[in-house]
Scaffold this active site. Structure first.
Site, mmCIF file in Angstrom:
data_model
loop_
_atom_site.group_PDB
_atom_site.id
_atom_site.type_symbol
_atom_site.label_atom_id
_atom_site.label_comp_id
_atom_site.label_asym_id
_atom_site.label_seq_id
_atom_site.Cartn_x
_atom_site.Cartn_y
_atom_site.Cartn_z
ATOM 1 N N CYS A 416 0.798 -1.212 0.000
ATOM 2 C CA CYS A 416 0.000 0.000 0.000
ATOM 3 C C CYS A 416 0.838 1.273 0.000
ATOM 4 C CB CYS A 416 -0.962 -0.014 1.168
ATOM 5 S SG CYS A 416 -0.159 -0.195 2.771
ATOM 6 N N HIS A 460 -2.731 0.753 6.819
ATOM 7 C CA HIS A 460 -2.924 0.940 5.377
ATOM 8 C C HIS A 460 -2.579 2.381 5.026
ATOM 9 C CE1 HIS A 460 -4.268 -0.209 1.484
ATOM 10 N NE2 HIS A 460 -5.383 0.513 1.481
ATOM 11 N N ASP A 476 -7.969 4.511 -3.515
ATOM 12 C CA ASP A 476 -7.068 3.509 -2.943
ATOM 13 C C ASP A 476 -6.403 2.743 -4.073
ATOM 14 O OD1 ASP A 476 -5.724 1.596 -1.566
ATOM 15 O OD2 ASP A 476 -7.406 1.021 -0.278
#
Lengths: 659, 317
Positions: A416, A460, A476
């Protein structure tokens, strides 16, 4: 029975049993502390312990001084070399455990053992300064058993018992003491501020940091400990909406992302927010030693003793050193900052010069192709991540100076942090204001406990881009590569490593176990002065200050001691089976109206009964004879006739006869 | 210093019996009940409570609830151990005391019989500065042997006994005083050396060898045995001849030990000499009688007779 009398000199050497139990206690203490002792120190102490136990078994006697003194010096030196000094939690504990084991070398008399056991109790408590989880506490409490058994073994003149049985009375004693212990735990006044030193830094896991460098989450993403637990009023949001915002990062130096430096970012009002729907929830946060309070998506207000920052981060007034519970309300559908001020736009476009030329070129190429359509550029970037051969892995290849270029065009692998960082740089290069947000995403919905368990591995990072008319929009990019990261979590996205650990029934077990842990964390570890006061409110005590608590503690302790005294003073009368049998007979006869008068002896009474029940005269006369014989002919009624009499009384039935 | 303290204690016990827990002698059996059991923390108990305090402050300081819970548990267990200590003594019963025989200066063996309805561990009895530890299994009486030092002959009252325990953890010491109303008789000490008693005039008769006339046993025939001693009937059922063996008593001195013949000695010296003679007579398994002022013991022999004579000696004014 004649017990062999034992002469007791003042300082008698202890017997093997006491020494075995003492060694067991010490071994337990060492075992509990070994996780945070250097391995070589733990190993050496274990060796010394084992050797001394073996040596004492062969032949009682002290260890010569020429051996003890160098060991003591060696231990102190070792601690100083390892930690730099002998004060503080780690070095202090290491020294204490070492001294405890060395004390075993000169333990020969009851006094030595008592000193050793007291010290061991202290060391047991010190183990809880490192880990106060449920398991650790239970193991430490069990460590009290050999300690108490050792103290018992010191007393001379005992009935013999086996070693395992010697541990049981300690358990019984502790169990009997548990109510008083709980009461004291509930009522002991808590300190409002520590008397000395703050607990050292690493008492809690640090969790998320306030900066992000692609690659530095790796430790976090493999840490399965709970970070926080969230319970919602009403239904929980769907898995792909469970984004918990912690830090918003604007500053990029080519390698790391940071928050705005508070020295150069004057405090501003929280960015304007248009809310379509909101959700209420409660978070129970594990200690982090940081001020940030993670919040679901965009929080609407800050809880008490915390403030809402400009970018809707929530910062507590002081670092979260203990478990913290807070209630909050967040927007799930919203427009955040529909109109962007000039300063934010400038910050959201800023990139370090002379970094990542290929990324800039790609962004310029997109800008040229899509013109003013920002959303199309976002889609192009997501498309690149989705179709460009990118791989999600927790062990990516290292990146060079132009980290985004390296990632986008060479290595193509990361997690991430890499994706959000690259995406944000791409957006800025293309002229779209963008920023990085870190926090937690996902979590496990524990349906038995009705709460969302968020672990450190759920940490995250994602991006927010500002689109005209829509405000800040969460994008995202990791989800473009690995949609399961968003729906299932980091570990699932990382592939099939540790598959046994993710086994279904094991997972189920772990999640049930987490309920117990939550109960422990909230009920015991999180029981602070505030909750203590709350406990007394239902009893009409509004303002429980230290004095009130002290009085309550004293009163209830006295109550408990009174109960204990009642037990201690209780004396069981020796049971008299003969008397019991006569009572039974009396009851049976009384039902037929032949009650024994207060001044009536058994002979008179039973004769009267025989007259009243002529049909059973013989039977009653025989019972009376037996009774008188058993009662008055012997000091102790003989067993066989007694049993016969008891049977006869039990079988005695009054036959109804018409008079 | 020690003397002064003891005098102070005696004075205090006389003047302030309630405060000093001094109990008058009482008759057996003595059962301990709550009114006469006292508890104080031991030195270790005091040290341990300091440790608990340190642990408490530490746990509170670091706001570590697990450590606080552990401290509370340990503290509560210590408090509970006080009740256990009390319960070890409560209901304990000293049934009776049997005294052995001892001469002055030697320890006298006392056998104390304790009963209790339940098992008890680590009960200790102090007598002077000697301690005996024992356990009771709760089913039968337990006999405990104690050595009581003696100094002089005569009736000696039993001293106070302290029954105590620090069971189970050694943190508290529960105790009670037992003062049984019972005296033991201490025999006089014999002199170490001195003259033999004179033999009476007709001693020759006693010294003459004479054949006993009691049948003791049958034995094989040896050459020279008189024919009339052969047991014909028994020999008929046997391979060889059997002879009736008659007891052959030794020449036993019939000593007449007399107080009046020891003129010129003071009382204690007379008693010591008589005691030595008694010992010698007893050692030779002799036959002797004893005359004491106000107490004439006819001739006899055996341990009972010896005890009777020694007790009579011991009780002389």
């Amino acid at each position: 029975m004649t017990s062999p009398p034992a002469r007791l000199p003042r300082e008698r050497p202890i017997d093997a049993r006491a020494f075995d139990l003492l060694s067991l206690t010490m071994a337990l203490v060492l075992g509990l502390h070994s996780p945070h002792l250097p391995w070589w120190l733990g190993g050496a102490l274990a060796l010394i312990l084992g050797w001394r136990w073996w040596q004492r078994r062969r032949q009682a006697g002290r260890v010569p001084r020429w051996l003890k003194l160098p060991l003591l010096v060696l231990l102190t030196l070792a601690v100083i070399v390892q930690y730099g000094n002998i004060f503080g939690r780690e070095p202090g504990t290491a020294l204490a455990v070492g001294l405890l084991i060395l004390k075993l070398l000169e333990t020969e008399t009851a006094r030595d053992v008592r000193v050793g056991i007291s010290f061991a109790c202290f060391a047991l408590m010190a183990a809880l300064l490192f880990d106060q989880g449920l398991i650790a506490t239970v193991v430490v409490a069990l460590g009290l058993l050999p300690a108490l058994a050792t103290l018992r073994a010191l007393e001379p003149g005992q009935l013999p018992s086996s070693l395992p049985r010697a541990l049981l009375p300690g358990l019984a004693l502790s169990a009997a003491a548990l109510p008083l212990a709980l009461l004291a735990f509930l009522l002991v006044p808590r300190l409002s501020s520590p008397l000395w030193g703050a607990p050292s830094q690493d008492q809690a896991r640090t969790g998320l940091g306030d900066s992000m460098t692609p690659g530095n989450f790796t430790d976090l993403l493999t840490d399965d400990h709970p970070a926080m637990r969230v319970s919602f009023d009403g239904a929980p949001p769907p898995p792909d909406r469970r984004y918990f915002r912690a830090y918003v990062m604007w500053n990029f130096d080519g390698r790391s992302w940071r928050q705005l430096d508070p020295r150069y970012a004057p405090p501003r009002q929280p960015a304007p927010l248009e809310v379509a729907s909101s959700i209420r929830y409660q978070i129970s946060l594990q200690p982090t030693r940081r001020r940030v309070l993670p919040m679901l998506d965009v929080p609407l207000q800050a809880p008490a003793q915390a403030t809402l920052q400009a970018d809707h981060e929530v910062m507590a007034d002081k670092p979260v050193n203990d478990q913290l519970n807070y209630a909050a309300r967040s927007a799930l559908q919203y427009r955040l900052q529909p109109s962007l001020d000039e300063r934010s736009r400038r910050l959201g476009l800023r990139l370090p010069a002379d970094f990542n030329p290929r990324t800039h070129a790609l962004a310029a190429q997109w800008r040229q192709r899509y013109g003013g359509d920002d959303a199309a550029i976002v889609q192009a970037a997501l498309g690149l991540f989705h179709d460009g051969g990118f791989r999600y892995t927790l062990a990516p290849a290292p990146l060079g100076r132009d980290s985004v270029d390296d990632f986008l065009f060479d290595t193509h692998e990361g997690f991430c942090e890499h994706y959000s960082s690259a995406f944000t740089v791409l957006m800025r290069a293309a002229g779209i204001p963008a920023r990085v947000v870190t926090g937690y995403q996902g979590g496990y919905w524990n349906k038995y406990g009705n709460y969302l368990l968020v672990r450190y591995s759920d940490a995250h990072a994602w991006s927010e881009v500002w689109l005209a008319g829509r405000g800040w929009v969460r994008v995202d990019p990791t989800g473009a590569v690995r949609p399961e990261r968003v729906s299932l979590g980091a570990a699932a996205a990382a592939g099939d490593q540790l598959s046994w650990y993710r086994n279904d029934w094991l997972q189920g077990l772990r999640n049930r176990w987490d309920i117990v842990n939550r109960w422990w964390d909230q009920g015991v570890i999180g029981f602070d002065a505030l909750r203590q006061r709350g406990l007394l409110t239902p009893f009409g005590i509004r303002d429980a200050d230290t004095a009130t608590l002290g009085v309550l503690l004293a009163i209830s302790s006295v109550l408990f001691i009174a109960i204990g005294l009642a037990w201690a003073l209780l004396r069981r009368q020796p049971r008299d089976p003969l008397r019991g049998a006569l009572r039974e007979l009396e009851r049976k006869l009384a039902r037929k109206g032949i009650a024994r008068r207060p001044a009536e002896g058994p002979q008179h009474y039973l004769s009267r009964a025989a007259r009243a029940l002529p049909g059973q005269r013989d039977e009653l006369a025989s019972l009376m004879r037996s009774y008188l014989e058993l009662r008055y002919a012997h000091d102790e009624p003989p067993t066989e006739p007694l049993r016969a009499f008891l049977h006869a009384v039990r079988d005695f039935r009054i036959v109804n006869v018409v008079k | 210093m020690r003397d002064l303290l003891q005098r102070l204690q005696r004075w205090a016990e006389r003047r302030l019996p309630a405060l000093t827990r001094y109990r008058r002698p009482e008759s057996l059996p003595i059962e301990l009940h709550r009114r006469r059991i006292y508890i104080v923390p031991t030195g270790f108990g005091l040290g341990f409570s300091v440790l608990l305090l340190v642990m408490l402050v530490g746990a509170l300081n670091y706001a570590n609830n697990a450590a606080l819970l552990l401290t509370c548990l340990l503290g509560a267990a210590s408090a509970a151990s006080m009740l256990v200590a009390f319960r070890s003594l409560d209901g304990l019963r000293l049934g009776h005391i049997r005294a052995g025989h001892a001469v002055a200066g030697q320890p006298l063996e006392l056998t104390l019989t304790f009963d209790s309805g339940r098992p008890r561990n680590a009960i200790r009895v102090d007598l002077d500065d000697r301690t005996i530890a024992f356990a009771l299994n709760g089913r039968a009486s337990t006999h405990v042997k104690l050595a009581l030092p003696t100094a002089q002959r005569g009736w000696q009252p039993l001293p106070r006994l302290r029954v105590w325990t620090s069971w189970p953890l050694g943190l508290f010491r529960a105790w009670s005083w037992l003062h049984p109303e019972q005296s033991v008789l201490v025999w006089p000490r014999a002199e170490t050396a001195g003259p033999q008693p004179h033999a009476p005039a007709d001693d020759a008769r006693h010294m003459r060898l004479h054949r006993g006339d009691e049948l003791a046993a049958l034995r094989d025939y040896r050459a020279g045995d008189p024919q009339r001693h052969i047991a014909w009937k028994a020999s008929a059922r046997h391979e060889n001849l059997l002879v009736k063996d008659f007891e052959q008593p030794q020449s036993r001195p019939q000593w007449q030990l007399d107080w009046r013949r020891l003129g010129g000695l003071d009382n204690e010296a007379r008693i010591a000499r008589l005691a030595r003679w008694l010992n010698e007579a007893q050692a030779q398994r002799g036959h002797y009688s004893l005359w004491l002022p106000g107490n004439e013991i006819p001739g006899g022999s055996g341990p009972l007779h010896y005890a009777h004579c020694m007790s009579a000696l011991a009780q002389l004014p």
